[in-house]
Motif scaffolding. Structure first.
Motif, PDB file in Angstrom:
ATOM      1  N   PHE A   9      15.993 -72.594  16.566  1.00 41.35           N
ATOM      2  CA  PHE A   9      14.953 -73.331  17.152  1.00 41.35           C
ATOM      3  C   PHE A   9      15.278 -73.926  18.476  1.00 41.35           C
ATOM      4  O   PHE A   9      14.366 -73.964  19.392  1.00 41.35           O
ATOM      5  CB  PHE A   9      14.668 -74.551  15.963  1.00 41.35           C
ATOM      6  CG  PHE A   9      13.254 -75.379  16.553  1.00 41.35           C
ATOM      7  CD1 PHE A   9      12.133 -75.073  15.833  1.00 41.35           C
ATOM      8  CD2 PHE A   9      13.589 -76.431  17.272  1.00 41.35           C
ATOM      9  CE1 PHE A   9      11.021 -75.652  16.329  1.00 41.35           C
ATOM     10  CE2 PHE A   9      12.281 -77.262  17.539  1.00 41.35           C
ATOM     11  CZ  PHE A   9      11.223 -76.682  16.969  1.00 41.35           C
ATOM     12  N   GLY A  67      14.390 -69.468  12.916  1.00 42.53           N
ATOM     13  CA  GLY A  67      14.654 -70.678  13.814  1.00 42.53           C
ATOM     14  C   GLY A  67      14.018 -70.380  15.152  1.00 42.53           C
ATOM     15  O   GLY A  67      13.070 -71.069  15.588  1.00 42.53           O
ATOM     16  N   PHE A  84      10.084 -70.186  15.312  1.00 41.76           N
ATOM     17  CA  PHE A  84       9.335 -71.310  15.515  1.00 41.76           C
ATOM     18  C   PHE A  84       9.595 -71.822  16.863  1.00 41.76           C
ATOM     19  O   PHE A  84       8.767 -72.783  17.279  1.00 41.76           O
ATOM     20  CB  PHE A  84       9.947 -72.484  14.327  1.00 41.76           C
ATOM     21  CG  PHE A  84       9.440 -71.903  12.800  1.00 41.76           C
ATOM     22  CD1 PHE A  84       7.916 -72.373  12.772  1.00 41.76           C
ATOM     23  CD2 PHE A  84       9.944 -71.270  12.022  1.00 41.76           C
ATOM     24  CE1 PHE A  84       7.442 -71.969  11.452  1.00 41.76           C
ATOM     25  CE2 PHE A  84       9.335 -70.842  10.953  1.00 41.76           C
ATOM     26  CZ  PHE A  84       8.216 -71.309  10.466  1.00 41.76           C
ATOM     27  N   GLY A  90      11.387 -73.569  20.604  1.00 42.77           N
ATOM     28  CA  GLY A  90      11.576 -74.833  21.042  1.00 42.77           C
ATOM     29  C   GLY A  90      11.035 -75.083  22.178  1.00 42.77           C
ATOM     30  O   GLY A  90      11.779 -74.811  23.363  1.00 42.77           O
TER      31      GLY A  90
END
Length: 332
Positions: free
Chosen positions: A24, A231, A234, A236
């Motif tokens: 992420f 991760g 999704f 960052g």
């Protein structure tokens, strides 16, 4: 015995949570350039990055996992509480830097947390000097190598396409970025997922469920690659903006050169079992591409703040890891 099993399961879940957060937090490393140049939409870029993170399990041997599992801290010192301290130190530092949009290193946060917890338990002699020094050295070497390769690829491309129109170059390197971003995501998965694999392996050895002479259990390998891929899926987004546009303005040709330079650096490091920071690597490559155009193309103030975060990552996560070890040894 039951308490020990429950604690082991809890720590494995915590390690996989860190691995998820690693993906992420570091999704920006793999997709920032391809998104900022407009070659791919954010969600498409994330899907591509997650896919290549996952298939890295089929490409790379587990040399990095071996370095983390056996080459950083003496196995005699490692127990549930040391692993707990390492994970808490890494997760807390990741959350702080993600919140403020700082592209720090999840890898070095994990190493810092492990070092801090081990020192808190048994002192400096608990560290494996050769392994720690190699990791610390590559805090400097990996961004410099990324810087050099990213800049060198841009210079080579500039020579090859000196007589081509900017429209022609833009069209071809939009396609080229699909390849370079995929290769970088492959290198990201190959190096970063193995750090968590090494930590869980270390935990299983300490608990008596594996040994240093055995191969890492395949369920550990597959679950860690799956966690980092989810991760990445999704994403960052706070860090994407910093990496993709705040350091220097990128065009498709620059994005291609930065990703290619970064990918080569990661492939080399992973082949030699060196757990490097993908964040440091791609940042160095982006700065190298900007500097190869002209020094003023790089926003050096942003770059210097990122370097400050690199310097602080290991000591800060080590301090948090030491505190977490102290609390864990009294409460768990």
């Amino acid at each position: 015995m039951q308490t020990g099993i429950y604690l082991l399961v809890f720590l494995i879940c915590l390690a996989l949570l860190f691995d998820f957060m690693n993906g992420f937090h570091d999704a920006a490393n793999a997709i920032a350039t391809v998104v900022s140049t407009g070659v791919l939409r954010p969600r498409t870029a994330v899907l591509v990055a997650a896919f290549f993170n996952a298939i890295a399990v089929l490409v790379f041997d587990l040399h990095v996992a071996t370095t983390v599992g056996k080459g950083t801290v003496s196995s005699a010192v490692v127990d549930h509480y040391v692993v707990f301290g390492a994970l808490v130190g890494a997760i807390v530092w990741n959350v702080v830097t993600w919140y403020y949009g700082i592209p720090s290193s999840s890898s070095h946060a994990l190493i810092g947390g492990l070092i801090g917890a081990a020192i808190a338990k048994a002192g400096v002699n608990s560290l494996v000097a050769s392994g720690v020094l190699k990791i610390v050295a590559f805090i400097v070497i990996s961004p410099l190598l990324g810087f050099f390769l990213g800049g060198m690829v841009l210079v080579m491309v500039s020579w090859l396409f000196a007589n081509s129109s900017s429209r022609f170059v833009d069209r071809w390197f939009r396609r080229g970025q699909l390849l370079s971003a995929s290769l970088y995501s492959l290198g990201h998965g190959g190096n970063d997922a193995q750090k968590t694999i090494g930590l869980i392996w270390m935990l299983l050895i300490a608990a008596g469920y594996s040994s240093a002479q055995e191969h890492v259990p395949w369920w550990v390998v597959i679950s860690c690659y799956a966690a980092i891929s989810l991760g990445t899926l999704f994403g960052g987004w706070r860090i994407v903006r910093t990496m993709g546009q705040k350091i220097t303005k990128l065009k498709p040709v620059g994005g291609f050169c930065a990703e290619t330079g970064g990918a080569v650096t990661l492939f080399i490091a992973t082949a030699f079992g060196i757990p490097v920071s993908t964040t440091h690597t791609i940042t160095g490559a982006i700065v190298g591409v900007g500097a190869a155009q002209r020094l003023s193309a790089v926003r050096w103030g942003v770059a210097s703040s990122i370097v400050l975060a690199w310097v602080l990552t290991i000591p800060c996560s080590a301090f948090i890891g030491a505190v977490a070890w102290w609390l864990g040894s009294r409460m768990l």
